[in-house]
Scaffold this motif. Structure first.
Motif, PDB file in Angstrom:
ATOM      1  N   ILE A   1      37.150  -2.669 -22.415  1.00  0.00           N
ATOM      2  CA  ILE A   1      36.464  -3.992 -22.608  1.00  0.00           C
ATOM      3  C   ILE A   1      36.132  -4.745 -21.319  1.00  0.00           C
ATOM      4  O   ILE A   1      37.089  -4.541 -20.497  1.00  0.00           O
ATOM      5  CB  ILE A   1      37.587  -5.087 -23.538  1.00  0.00           C
ATOM      6  N   SER A   2      35.076  -4.941 -20.911  1.00  0.00           N
ATOM      7  CA  SER A   2      34.602  -5.532 -19.776  1.00  0.00           C
ATOM      8  C   SER A   2      33.206  -6.233 -19.719  1.00  0.00           C
ATOM      9  O   SER A   2      32.421  -6.032 -20.713  1.00  0.00           O
ATOM     10  CB  SER A   2      34.473  -4.217 -18.740  1.00  0.00           C
ATOM     11  N   HIS A   3      33.137  -7.378 -18.856  1.00  0.00           N
ATOM     12  CA  HIS A   3      32.054  -8.102 -18.704  1.00  0.00           C
ATOM     13  C   HIS A   3      31.094  -7.296 -17.746  1.00  0.00           C
ATOM     14  O   HIS A   3      30.172  -7.656 -17.921  1.00  0.00           O
ATOM     15  CB  HIS A   3      32.189  -9.509 -17.999  1.00  0.00           C
ATOM     16  N   TYR A   4      31.419  -6.367 -17.237  1.00  0.00           N
ATOM     17  CA  TYR A   4      30.789  -5.902 -16.024  1.00  0.00           C
ATOM     18  C   TYR A   4      30.162  -4.516 -16.871  1.00  0.00           C
ATOM     19  O   TYR A   4      30.702  -3.417 -16.919  1.00  0.00           O
ATOM     20  CB  TYR A   4      31.606  -5.242 -14.961  1.00  0.00           C
ATOM     21  N   LEU A   5      28.781  -4.666 -16.952  1.00  0.00           N
ATOM     22  CA  LEU A   5      27.966  -3.678 -17.808  1.00  0.00           C
ATOM     23  C   LEU A   5      27.768  -2.605 -17.200  1.00  0.00           C
ATOM     24  O   LEU A   5      27.810  -1.220 -17.785  1.00  0.00           O
ATOM     25  CB  LEU A   5      26.776  -4.451 -18.388  1.00  0.00           C
ATOM     26  N   GLN A   6      27.707  -2.509 -15.630  1.00  0.00           N
ATOM     27  CA  GLN A   6      27.461  -1.295 -14.888  1.00  0.00           C
ATOM     28  C   GLN A   6      28.947  -0.198 -15.198  1.00  0.00           C
ATOM     29  O   GLN A   6      28.558   0.746 -15.228  1.00  0.00           O
ATOM     30  CB  GLN A   6      27.582  -1.542 -13.289  1.00  0.00           C
ATOM     31  N   GLU A   7      30.115  -1.001 -15.404  1.00  0.00           N
ATOM     32  CA  GLU A   7      31.125   0.167 -15.823  1.00  0.00           C
ATOM     33  C   GLU A   7      30.959   0.534 -17.228  1.00  0.00           C
ATOM     34  O   GLU A   7      31.077   1.879 -17.272  1.00  0.00           O
ATOM     35  CB  GLU A   7      32.434  -0.870 -15.592  1.00  0.00           C
ATOM     36  N   ILE A   8      30.467  -0.268 -18.104  1.00  0.00           N
ATOM     37  CA  ILE A   8      30.265   0.306 -19.266  1.00  0.00           C
ATOM     38  C   ILE A   8      29.279   1.617 -19.144  1.00  0.00           C
ATOM     39  O   ILE A   8      29.570   2.419 -19.980  1.00  0.00           O
ATOM     40  CB  ILE A   8      29.913  -0.733 -20.277  1.00  0.00           C
ATOM     41  N   GLU A   9      28.262   1.210 -18.517  1.00  0.00           N
ATOM     42  CA  GLU A   9      27.208   2.161 -18.694  1.00  0.00           C
ATOM     43  C   GLU A   9      27.646   3.615 -17.772  1.00  0.00           C
ATOM     44  O   GLU A   9      27.472   4.617 -18.452  1.00  0.00           O
ATOM     45  CB  GLU A   9      25.931   1.578 -17.613  1.00  0.00           C
ATOM     46  N   HIS A  10      28.245   3.319 -16.842  1.00  0.00           N
ATOM     47  CA  HIS A  10      29.008   4.575 -16.085  1.00  0.00           C
ATOM     48  C   HIS A  10      29.927   5.492 -16.927  1.00  0.00           C
ATOM     49  O   HIS A  10      30.163   6.614 -16.479  1.00  0.00           O
ATOM     50  CB  HIS A  10      29.401   4.278 -14.748  1.00  0.00           C
ATOM     51  N   LEU A  11      30.730   4.656 -17.426  1.00  0.00           N
ATOM     52  CA  LEU A  11      31.857   5.103 -18.172  1.00  0.00           C
ATOM     53  C   LEU A  11      31.835   5.542 -19.818  1.00  0.00           C
ATOM     54  O   LEU A  11      32.647   6.405 -19.931  1.00  0.00           O
ATOM     55  CB  LEU A  11      32.998   4.066 -18.016  1.00  0.00           C
ATOM     56  N   CYS A  12      31.218   4.833 -20.410  1.00  0.00           N
ATOM     57  CA  CYS A  12      31.640   4.955 -22.038  1.00  0.00           C
ATOM     58  C   CYS A  12      30.650   5.938 -22.609  1.00  0.00           C
ATOM     59  O   CYS A  12      29.638   6.210 -21.975  1.00  0.00           O
ATOM     60  CB  CYS A  12      31.354   3.565 -22.564  1.00  0.00           C
TER      61      CYS A  12
END
Length: 505
Positions: free
Chosen positions: A198-209
């Motif tokens: 769970i994150s507000h930082y969408l760059q992390e979501i893009e690179h990780l999920c």
């Protein structure tokens, strides 16, 4: 065996007339990282609390390894192999690393805890899972945020979980630490764990999920592959508006210079800084860690007075020796550390709002509670602060609403120059848009804004001009319309040297 380690099917949950979850579903495959995103109030927290056994759903079912459950108890959650890494580090600061890791599983000889054996076991566990050698006898309170997080993750892994939930794990980390965290999560995925991130930082979501579920108003509105879906589309799904609407900027006629800085210096952090902010203007300030930008902002609020140079406010020389003097001169600071420095969490909305302007509500040494309440209620309405009322504790508010209260404090003071240090850190996209609108309102009313940010789209979308700092000096001043994210980052990097970059949010 089911391909899904965890499924939440058609969950609904009401709190009185409020529908927190409305037929929401989430499916997480083994050996995958599944992102969960949404604005504050979208239902993320309620869904996770149902998963943790804190809330019992009104309808729906939970499936683990293909087995259905109507609800969980907290004990059952742990038994089923579901562990949580919370945003707040839930580790006692006075515990040693060894004590924190093995709390509840202490090594005994008879009635006595074997502390040396416990420290050796803690060192073995840290080395086994992360190849780290944190001093097991060190106190938790002495560790960095990243090190505390490693201890928290290791403690969860001792239980040999099948599902691991990360709730906003990167909020307090700088970029180097964020990269370490993402590497840890990827390694856990390779080991076959099912991970909810769970994150507000969408760059992390893009690179990780591998997959992302988007919640809006208690419903799952999309389940997408972030490699095939742009961040702009994920953002649109979250807030139900186009990304172009995120930076509401009105054309404002610029007034006279409000802040003028010439040759300002404070060794060794910055030198020879020339800078200007006009009334009605939003001026950006950015730079990599170590650029001196944050220290410059502190000097302009009197927290770390400059040693050389000149500051003028409304054309008058200003020798800023303290924050108290800055406040008297109509300067406001919104600090990045909102919860520690921007608001007093245990005070009410009303007490926070009037904290910097008590003299306006005081006569003969007595504070007028009625005047305070009227002012606070007016600002709650003006800023659309979501609260049960002026007497609600600020601790109970969301991050975005806490930020609004921090801003209300300075509006009550009727400040003229606003120094904003990473104003959108840790708040969701919807709350960011509201903060951006408030910044626009400030300059429409004739104030000036100096906005320090590492969020490049934020700078480009909001600012009229942007100053870039590198190693203590201003290296560029540009109109925002003459820049894009790549050119702005190149200016901040100067010679493109390898440096530690703050997390670009």
């Amino acid at each position: 065996m089911s391909e899904f380690a965890l499924e939440l099917r058609n969950l609904s949950k009401h709190f009185g007339v409020t529908r927190a979850l409305d037929d929401a579903s989430l499916r997480v495959r083994r050996g995958s990282v599944h992102g969960l995103v949404g604005e504050n109030g979208a239902g993320k927290s309620t869904l996770i609390k149902v998963l943790a056994g804190i809330h019992r759903p009104d309808a729906g079912s939970l499936w683990v390894d293909g087995q259905p459950y109507s609800h969980f108890s907290p004990r059952q959650v742990a038994k089923l192999g579901i562990q949580f890494i919370h945003q707040e580090r839930l580790l006692p600061a006075s515990f040693t690393v060894g004590e924190a890791l093995l709390f509840g599983q202490e090594i005994h000889r008879g009635p006595f805890v074997q502390r040396r054996a416990q420290q050796r076991e803690a060192e073995r566990l840290l080395d086994e899972h992360f190849g780290l050698s944190l001093p097991s006898g060190a106190l938790i309170g002495e560790l960095s945020c990243a090190e505390q997080q490693v201890v928290q993750i290791t403690r969860a892994l001792i239980a040999k979980p099948q599902v691991l939930v990360f709730d906003e794990p990167s909020v307090a980390l700088v970029q180097r630490e964020v990269e370490q965290l993402l590497g840890i999560v990827r390694r856990l995925r390779e080991q076959g764990l099912a991970i909810i991130y769970i994150s507000h930082y969408l760059q992390e979501i893009e690179h990780l999920c591998d997959r992302v579920t988007v919640l809006r108003n208690g419903r799952d509105v999309a389940d997408v592959d972030p490699r095939e879906t742009s961040l702009a589309e994920i953002t649109r799904l979250m807030v139900n508006r186009e990304v172009a609407e995120m930076y509401p900027k009105q054309a404002v006629a610029l007034g006279e210079p409000l802040l003028e800085v010439k040759g300002l210096g404070r060794s060794p952090v910055y030198r020879d800084v020339d800078l200007q902010v006009r009334r009605g203007e939003i001026v950006g300030l950015t730079g990599l860690v170590g650029s001196g930008a944050k220290e410059l902002l502190k000097s302009l609020f009197g927290l770390a007075p400059a040693q050389q140079g000149e500051i003028r406010l409304d054309g008058q020389p200003l020798d800023l020796g303290s924050a108290h003097q800055a406040v008297r001169e109509g300067i406001a600071l919104l600090p990045e550390e909102r919860r520690r420095q921007g608001v007093a969490l245990d005070l009410t909305v009303q007490e926070n709002t009037t904290l910097a302007s008590l003299s306006r509500f005081t006569r003969l040494g007595l504070v007028s509670a009625d005047s305070e309440r009227r002012q606070t209620e007016a600002l709650i309405d003006d800023l659309a602060i979501k609260t049960s009322g002026p007497l609600a504790a600020v601790r109970q508010l969301s991050g975005g609403n806490q930020q609004k209260v921090a801003l209300a404090k300075w509006l009550s003071r009727q400040s003229n120059l606003y120094l904003l240090d990473e104003p959108s850190v840790g708040i969701d996209i919807g709350a960011k848009v509201e903060i951006y609108r408030l910044i626009g309102t400030l300059v429409e009313q004739g104030a000036g804004v100096l906005l320090l940010s590492s969020d490049l789209p934020e700078l480009l979308g909001l600012c009229d001009r942007i100053y870039v700092m590198h190693r203590g000096a201003i290296v560029a001043e540009r109109k925002a319309t003459d820049l894009d994210a790549d050119s702005l980052l190149a200016l901040a990097s100067a010679t493109h040297e390898e440096q530690e970059v703050r997390h670009v949010r």
